[in-house]
Design a protein around this motif. Structure first.
Motif, short mmCIF file in Angstrom:
data_model
loop_
_atom_site.label_atom_id
_atom_site.label_comp_id
_atom_site.label_asym_id
_atom_site.label_seq_id
_atom_site.Cartn_x
_atom_site.Cartn_y
_atom_site.Cartn_z
N LYS A 38 29.56 127.14 17.25
CA LYS A 38 29.32 126.47 15.97
C LYS A 38 27.94 125.80 15.93
O LYS A 38 27.27 125.81 14.90
CB LYS A 38 30.40 125.43 15.70
CG LYS A 38 31.75 126.06 15.38
CD LYS A 38 32.75 125.00 14.96
CE LYS A 38 34.08 125.65 14.56
NZ LYS A 38 35.07 124.65 14.13
N ALA B 50 25.00 126.65 13.36
CA ALA B 50 24.39 125.60 12.54
C ALA B 50 22.87 125.67 12.61
O ALA B 50 22.17 125.50 11.60
CB ALA B 50 24.88 124.23 13.02
N PHE C 95 21.72 128.70 10.68
CA PHE C 95 21.87 128.40 9.25
C PHE C 95 20.73 127.50 8.78
O PHE C 95 20.09 127.74 7.74
CB PHE C 95 23.21 127.70 9.03
CG PHE C 95 23.94 128.19 7.83
CD1 PHE C 95 23.29 128.44 6.64
CD2 PHE C 95 25.32 128.42 7.88
CE1 PHE C 95 23.97 128.89 5.54
CE2 PHE C 95 26.01 128.88 6.78
CZ PHE C 95 25.32 129.11 5.60
N ALA D 118 27.58 132.19 6.93
CA ALA D 118 28.71 131.45 6.35
C ALA D 118 30.04 132.10 6.71
O ALA D 118 31.02 131.41 7.01
CB ALA D 118 28.55 131.38 4.83
N ARG E 188 30.77 131.27 10.34
CA ARG E 188 31.15 129.87 10.49
C ARG E 188 32.58 129.63 10.00
O ARG E 188 33.33 128.84 10.60
CB ARG E 188 30.18 128.99 9.72
CG ARG E 188 30.41 127.49 9.92
CD ARG E 188 29.33 126.67 9.27
NE ARG E 188 29.34 126.83 7.83
CZ ARG E 188 28.43 126.26 7.01
NH1 ARG E 188 27.47 125.50 7.53
NH2 ARG E 188 28.49 126.45 5.73
N SER E 189 33.01 130.34 8.92
CA SER E 189 34.36 130.13 8.36
C SER E 189 35.42 130.96 9.06
O SER E 189 36.61 130.83 8.77
CB SER E 189 34.36 130.47 6.87
OG SER E 189 34.06 131.83 6.66
N LEU F 271 37.37 119.37 8.15
CA LEU F 271 36.52 119.97 9.18
C LEU F 271 36.72 119.35 10.55
O LEU F 271 36.08 119.77 11.52
CB LEU F 271 35.04 119.86 8.77
CG LEU F 271 34.64 120.62 7.49
CD1 LEU F 271 33.18 120.33 7.14
CD2 LEU F 271 34.85 122.11 7.67
N SER G 54 26.83 119.49 9.99
CA SER G 54 26.59 120.87 9.56
C SER G 54 27.83 121.47 8.91
O SER G 54 28.93 121.38 9.46
CB SER G 54 26.17 121.71 10.77
OG SER G 54 26.00 123.05 10.37
N GLY G 55 27.64 122.10 7.77
CA GLY G 55 28.73 122.79 7.07
C GLY G 55 29.49 121.94 6.09
O GLY G 55 30.33 122.45 5.35
N ARG H 37 25.91 125.30 0.79
CA ARG H 37 26.22 125.82 2.13
C ARG H 37 26.52 124.71 3.13
O ARG H 37 26.98 124.97 4.22
CB ARG H 37 25.05 126.65 2.66
CG ARG H 37 24.63 127.82 1.77
CD ARG H 37 25.60 128.95 1.85
NE ARG H 37 25.02 130.16 1.26
CZ ARG H 37 25.64 131.32 1.18
NH1 ARG H 37 26.87 131.43 1.64
NH2 ARG H 37 25.06 132.38 0.63
N GLY H 38 26.22 123.46 2.77
CA GLY H 38 26.40 122.38 3.72
C GLY H 38 25.33 122.34 4.78
O GLY H 38 25.59 122.02 5.94
N VAL H 39 24.09 122.67 4.43
CA VAL H 39 22.99 122.75 5.39
C VAL H 39 21.94 121.67 5.15
O VAL H 39 21.33 121.16 6.09
CB VAL H 39 22.32 124.15 5.33
CG1 VAL H 39 21.13 124.23 6.26
CG2 VAL H 39 23.34 125.22 5.67
#
Length: 917
Positions: free
Chosen positions: A597, A601, A604, A634, A637-638, A833, A854-855, A868-870
């Motif tokens: 992860k 991150a 990303f 993405a 990551r998911s 998360l 991150s995320g 994207r949560g970046v």
């Protein structure tokens, strides 16, 4: 059995009479029997009651003296009457039976059983002595003897009734046969002969009874049949004559002559209705002796007898017209005549009127003749219409011959034109007929396109798609579609035409390929059904190549325009940082064997930063390419996708190639902006240094000299440094576009730099950082215009950036007047998360700190701008590489919706900035 009776009136009559007599006598016998039964029962009850009263009177003394012998003697005396079968005495006080006696036949039967039996009657009488009720005497009476007498009487009456019925039946049978059967049989025989066509059969009409009346009816019917047959013969002959006539006047005169002979009139005339609603004279017979001008030429529908008959549609016969109002004479001095006026109808529409006149008293017309007159009128109408139709047909035939010649010439010309078109047009055209084969007529250019002359009769789909990129499934689908279309309504084509291929690539023997464009069109028959399908084929190979080259040229022009919109220096900085991030990602992917992860991150963050910078500078092709690569990160990551290093490296290569294309255009098409490096010295700074040096040479006081030296030092430090406005110029230029993409109004940006300048070493870093900051503010912070107006805010959002410097740090305070942090949404996402535990309450400060994870993103959907949560994670990671940091500082409490205002505090070591004095 019923058929036997129904076949004869006499039998039916006799049967009805016998049944009525039998029912009447049976009812009489039953009534007499019932009357006898009722009377006998009443007499028997009265007798029993009287005997009981007598016994009660006789028994009171023996009962009082307990003289049993006397009691028994009285019992015997009572039972001497055969109607009485038992007697007993009971005390009234305790109902104890003192004594009783029965006939021998009922010795074993109790009084209670006899009382319950309807064959016995019970009579009870009180025994009194000196008005005191001492006992009861009960006498049982048998009704059997009475019933036997009643049955005998009833059977006797029934026997008499049956005998009477039999005697009367015999008498009626003999009389009915003579009075009814023989005359009826004779009349029936006459009717049968009439039915067989023997109209001269004699019928006895001399009887004065009902049978005589019936015979008279038969005779009148025979005469009516004779007349009808004669009329029918005349009508048949008239029909044959009219059918052979082809002249309207002759046909009308023939009809008048037939009616004149039938009704014995002197003359007749026919008036036909015209288009204006008038009855006009068309024929008369025989010819008038006087001038024709004296003959009435027309009638209105409301004028005279003829107009009335035409309007009402009923035959009118006037024995004497002198007594009829509204009659229009045919001659000025016409004597009184009889008039017969017959309407002529075409279905339900008035066609005309037939008028007949004759001498009063001599015209023979009865109601029975109406059918004959109406039939002649109908035949006349049909004949007249047929003659008129023949005239029209002859005219139309003549016109049709001329039109056929004209149309044949036009068709020949059109055929020649179509043939010329098919031979000379630069398109392939053919039609698909039943069975899915090609019609023998097609354009000559089709052979040139497909490089073969063997076309007609071939299966259309194999001819088109053999050696092509069309798969078997698609080919089967088109075959089924064409088979379902031909012979069906046009709607079938509209529903299924999308299943027919419109463009494909076909290969030829030397491995050449042609791109062919197909246009399918239905050809309909007279009933609106698909008779065949026309296919237009165009060779668009060169056109497609030209389109691809045009698109490539257009794309290159777009890239040139995008590069020219930024400075040389900034573009080179972008290339440098982009290549660095790509190489860093490549190294990370190459050395990572499984999903990590933290690694994802970093990948990303780097890719998102490149995309943000490219978007800031308006480099759209790079933005689109990186957005696709971000999607892969993405999914990894998911957990939707596995870790595939080869695929990730390929995406990095594609991204680098996309950036390299911009670099190639920059170097080859724009010659690197003539080789400049973009470095320059601000003339204001140079002037300030020169002035300070001159002042040092002239000053003598130490403090003044120190101040001038400090100014020189500050100015020298400013060389190569930029104001925050210059640093963020490209970012700020991209803000309106980002706002527009999000459907929001461009915000007002207020920057207070406090004369602080930024060293060029961290310029790319700050552009990356604030690119993410502005994006997050636009997407998550600032509301839409409608939402801001509802909250009483200005429609335009406000963003503020303040700079502050200390000997240790330079700090940037970034804030906006948007909704703030969605604390509840951030908290829920952090729990989801696994950033925060679900069972422990967290402070708002700790929740706000989660935005740097991150995320983590509260966006409902991923857009090309954010989601994207970046962003916040990238800001902190970029800063910490340069010994900087970022944090969220809450500036107010939660509102009703759970949002808290905040500002983003960004800091760097003070060596990366200086304050200009």
């Amino acid at each position: 059995m019923f058929a036997f009776f129904s076949s004869s009136i006499a039998r039916v009559f006799n049967a009805v009479v016998f049944i009525c007599m039998f029912c009447g006598l049976s009812a009489f016998a039953v009534a007499i029997g019932w009357y006898n039964y009722d009377t006998t029962m009443k007499e028997l009850r009265a007798k029993a009651l009287s005997r009981a009263d007598l016994a009660a009177f006789s028994l009171k003394e023996p009962l009082w003296n307990y003289d049993d012998n006397t009691l028994q003697d009285i019992f015997k005396a009572v039972l001497l009457d055969s109607d009485f079968v038992a007697i007993r005495v009971r005390m009234s006080r305790d109902q104890k039976v003192i004594s009783e006696k029965k006939i021998e036949a009922l010795a074993q039967t109790s009084f209670e059983e006899m009382t319950a039996n309807p064959m016995y009657l019970s009579s009870i009488t009180k025994i009194k002595r000196e008005d005191e009720h001492i006992a009861d005497v009960q006498i049982v009476t048998s009704v059997e003897k009475a019933q036997a007498v009643i049955r005998y009487t009833t059977w006797l009456i029934l026997a008499f009734a049956l005998g009477l019925i039999a005697t009367m039946a015999l008498v009626m049978l003999v009389l009915g046969n003579r009075v009814l059967k023989r005359p009826i049989d004779a009349l029936r025989e006459s009717a049968d002969r009439l039915a067989q066509g023997h109209l001269d059969t004699a019928i006895d009409t001399q009887r004065k009874d009902e049978l005589g009346s019936l015979a008279g009816s038969f005779d009148r019917m025979r005469n009516a049949i004779r007349k009808k047959l004669a009329d029918l013969a005349i009508l048949n002959d008239t029909g044959e004559k009219l059918a052979s006539i082809h002249n309207q006047l002759e046909a009308l005169e023939t009809a008048i002559r037939v009616m004149s002979e039938q009704t014995h009139v002197e003359r007749g005339s026919i008036y036909l209705l015209d288009a204006e609603g008038k009855l006009n004279l068309h024929a008369y017979y025989p010819k008038l002796a006087g001038p024709v001008n004296d003959f009435p030429k027309s009638f209105r529908l409301d004028e005279g007898v003829a107009g009335r008959v035409a309007r009402r549609g009923e035959i009118v016969f006037i024995p004497d017209v002198s007594r009829e109002r509204g009659y229009v004479a045919q001659t000025p001095h016409e004597r009184p005549v009889a008039l017969l006026c017959v309407p002529m109808f075409d279905d339900k529409n008035v066609f005309g009127v037939m008028n007949f006149i004759g001498e009063v008293g001599k015209v023979a017309f009865e109601r029975e003749d109406e059918g004959f007159a109406l039939t002649v009128a109908r035949m006349t109408v049909i004949t007249t219409k047929n003659i008129q139709m023949l005239e029209v047909i002859e005219q139309q035939n003549h016109s049709l011959e001329e039109k056929i010649l004209e149309r044949t010439a036009e068709l020949r010309q059109k055929t020649n034109d179509i043939s010329a078109m098919l031979q000379n047009m630069c398109q392939g055209i053919f039609t698909v007929v039943g069975g899915g084969v090609i019609h023998h007529e097609y354009s000559s250019y089709l052979a040139q396109i497909f490089e073969t002359a063997e076309i007609a009769g071939r299966p259309a789909l194999s001819f088109l798609f053999e050696h092509s990129d069309v798969g078997a499934d698609e080919l089967n689908q088109m075959e089924a579609t064409l088979g379902a279309m031909i012979g069906e309504d046009e709607m079938m084509f509209e529903f299924n035409s999308h299943l027919l291929t419109n463009e494909y690539c076909k290969r030829f023997g030397d491995e050449r390929g042609k791109i062919l464009d197909l246009d399918w069109n239905p050809v309909l028959d007279m009933d609106g059904r698909i008779d065949k399908v026309m296919v237009i084929v165009r060779d668009v190979t060169e056109l497609k190549a030209l389109q691809r080259e045009t698109e490539k040229q257009k794309e290159e022009l777009d890239i040139i325009g995008q590069i020219l919109s930024i400075s040389q220096k900034k573009f080179l900085e972008f290339l440098e940082t982009a290549y660095e991030f790509i190489e860093e990602n490549r190294e990370i992917v190459a050395r990572t064997a499984a999903i990590d992860k933290d690694v994802v991150a970093v990948l990303f963050r780097n890719m998102h930063t490149i995309k943000g910078n490219a978007r800031t500078y308006g480099l759209s092709y790079i933005t689109d390419q990186i957005h696709a690569a971000e999607t892969s990160y993405a999914q990894i990551r998911s957990g939707e996708a596995e870790w595939r290093p080869a695929q990730l490296l390929e995406e990095l290569t594609t991204t680098k190639a996309c950036i390299g294309r911009y670099e190639t255009v920059f170097k080859n098409k724009l010659a690197g902006f003539a080789g400049g490096d973009g470095e320059y010295l601000d003339r204001g700074i140079i002037e300030k240094i020169t002035q300070a040096i001159d002042e040092v040479n002239e000053l003598s006081h130490a403090n003044d000299i120190y101040s001038s030296l400090r100014t020189i030092h500050s100015s020298i430090n400013a060389i190569g440094a930029e104001t925050i406005n210059d640093v963020l110029k490209t970012v700020l230029n991209g803000v309106p576009g980002m706002a527009r993409d999000l459907g929001k109004e461009a915000p007002a940006i207020a920057i207070a730099d406090n004369a602080i300048r930024i060293k060029k070493e961290v310029v790319p870093l700050l552009r990356n950082v604030f690119m993410h900051a502005f994006r997050n503010s636009l997407d998550h912070g600032l509301e839409t215009v409608e939402q801001r107006k509802l909250k009483g805010k200005l429609s335009c959002g406000q963003i503020a950036l303040d700079l502050e410097i200390t000997p240790e740090r330079v700090t940037f305070y970034f804030s906006d007047d948007g909704r703030g942090l969605a604390m509840e949404a951030i908290h829920a996402k952090a729990i989801e998360l696994g950033i925060l535990p679900a069972n422990l309450k967290a402070s708002d400060e700790r929740i706000a700190e989660c935005v740097f994870h991150s995320g983590l993103s509260t966006a409902a959907t991923v857009t090309s701008v954010s989601g994207r949560g970046v962003g916040m994670d990238a800001i902190r990671k970029f800063l910490r590489k340069q010994e900087g940091d970022a944090k969220v500082e809450l500036t107010g409490g939660r509102d009703a919706a759970g949002y808290r205002p905040f500002r983003l505090v960004i800091s760097l070591p003070a060596r990366y900035a200086n304050k200009q004095t």
